[in-house]
Design a protein around this motif. Structure first.
Motif, PDB file in Angstrom:
ATOM      1  N   ASP A  44      -7.893   2.663  -5.811  1.00 47.81           N
ATOM      2  CA  ASP A  44      -7.020   1.500  -5.925  1.00 47.81           C
ATOM      3  C   ASP A  44      -6.203   1.414  -4.640  1.00 47.81           C
ATOM      4  O   ASP A  44      -5.247   2.164  -4.445  1.00 47.81           O
ATOM      5  CB  ASP A  44      -6.109   1.638  -7.143  1.00 47.81           C
ATOM      6  N   LEU A  45      -6.601   0.522  -3.761  1.00 50.71           N
ATOM      7  CA  LEU A  45      -5.942   0.366  -2.474  1.00 50.71           C
ATOM      8  C   LEU A  45      -4.987  -0.829  -2.467  1.00 50.71           C
ATOM      9  O   LEU A  45      -4.554  -1.270  -1.413  1.00 50.71           O
ATOM     10  CB  LEU A  45      -6.988   0.189  -1.368  1.00 50.71           C
ATOM     11  N   SER A  46      -4.631  -1.326  -3.646  1.00 50.10           N
ATOM     12  CA  SER A  46      -3.812  -2.535  -3.726  1.00 50.10           C
ATOM     13  C   SER A  46      -2.449  -2.368  -3.056  1.00 50.10           C
ATOM     14  O   SER A  46      -1.939  -3.319  -2.454  1.00 50.10           O
ATOM     15  CB  SER A  46      -3.648  -2.973  -5.173  1.00 50.10           C
ATOM     16  N   ALA A  47      -1.854  -1.197  -3.128  1.00 51.44           N
ATOM     17  CA  ALA A  47      -0.552  -0.985  -2.484  1.00 51.44           C
ATOM     18  C   ALA A  47      -0.672  -1.092  -0.966  1.00 51.44           C
ATOM     19  O   ALA A  47       0.199  -1.644  -0.303  1.00 51.44           O
ATOM     20  CB  ALA A  47       0.015   0.370  -2.874  1.00 51.44           C
ATOM     21  N   ILE A  48      -1.757  -0.578  -0.421  1.00 52.58           N
ATOM     22  CA  ILE A  48      -1.983  -0.655   1.025  1.00 52.58           C
ATOM     23  C   ILE A  48      -2.371  -2.072   1.417  1.00 52.58           C
ATOM     24  O   ILE A  48      -1.823  -2.645   2.353  1.00 52.58           O
ATOM     25  CB  ILE A  48      -3.074   0.342   1.459  1.00 52.58           C
ATOM     26  N   MET A  49      -3.315  -2.645   0.704  1.00 54.19           N
ATOM     27  CA  MET A  49      -3.806  -3.981   1.036  1.00 54.19           C
ATOM     28  C   MET A  49      -2.723  -5.041   0.838  1.00 54.19           C
ATOM     29  O   MET A  49      -2.725  -6.056   1.527  1.00 54.19           O
ATOM     30  CB  MET A  49      -5.033  -4.319   0.204  1.00 54.19           C
ATOM     31  N   GLY A  50      -1.789  -4.793  -0.078  1.00 51.05           N
ATOM     32  CA  GLY A  50      -0.712  -5.735  -0.318  1.00 51.05           C
ATOM     33  C   GLY A  50       0.202  -5.924   0.885  1.00 51.05           C
ATOM     34  O   GLY A  50       0.878  -6.940   1.008  1.00 51.05           O
ATOM     35  N   ALA A  51       0.233  -4.948   1.775  1.00 51.31           N
ATOM     36  CA  ALA A  51       1.057  -5.045   2.980  1.00 51.31           C
ATOM     37  C   ALA A  51       0.465  -6.023   3.985  1.00 51.31           C
ATOM     38  O   ALA A  51       1.155  -6.490   4.881  1.00 51.31           O
ATOM     39  CB  ALA A  51       1.212  -3.669   3.621  1.00 51.31           C
TER      40      ALA A  51
END
Length: 60
Positions: A44-51
């Protein structure tokens, strides 16, 4: 200087004129393919991709 939060997508199966595709250098069955698949499909890379909220590609 402000760093832009935009990037180009990583396409491991894309063939380039130079340099060649990564697949040309890594033989089938190599553990690197497992790592690539785990990162791209399971994590789950959503925290990184959200940036990265800007348009993908080179900054203008």
């Amino acid at each position: 200087m402000r760093m832009s939060k935009v990037f180009r997508p990583w396409k491991t199966d894309e063939v380039w004129l130079l340099p060649p595709s990564v697949v040309d250098f890594v033989p089938a069955g190599h553990p690197a393919h497992l790592v690539r698949d785990l990162v791209s499909e399971e994590l789950d890379l959503s925290a990184i991709m959200g940036a990265y909220t800007g348009v993908k590609g080179y900054p203008c």
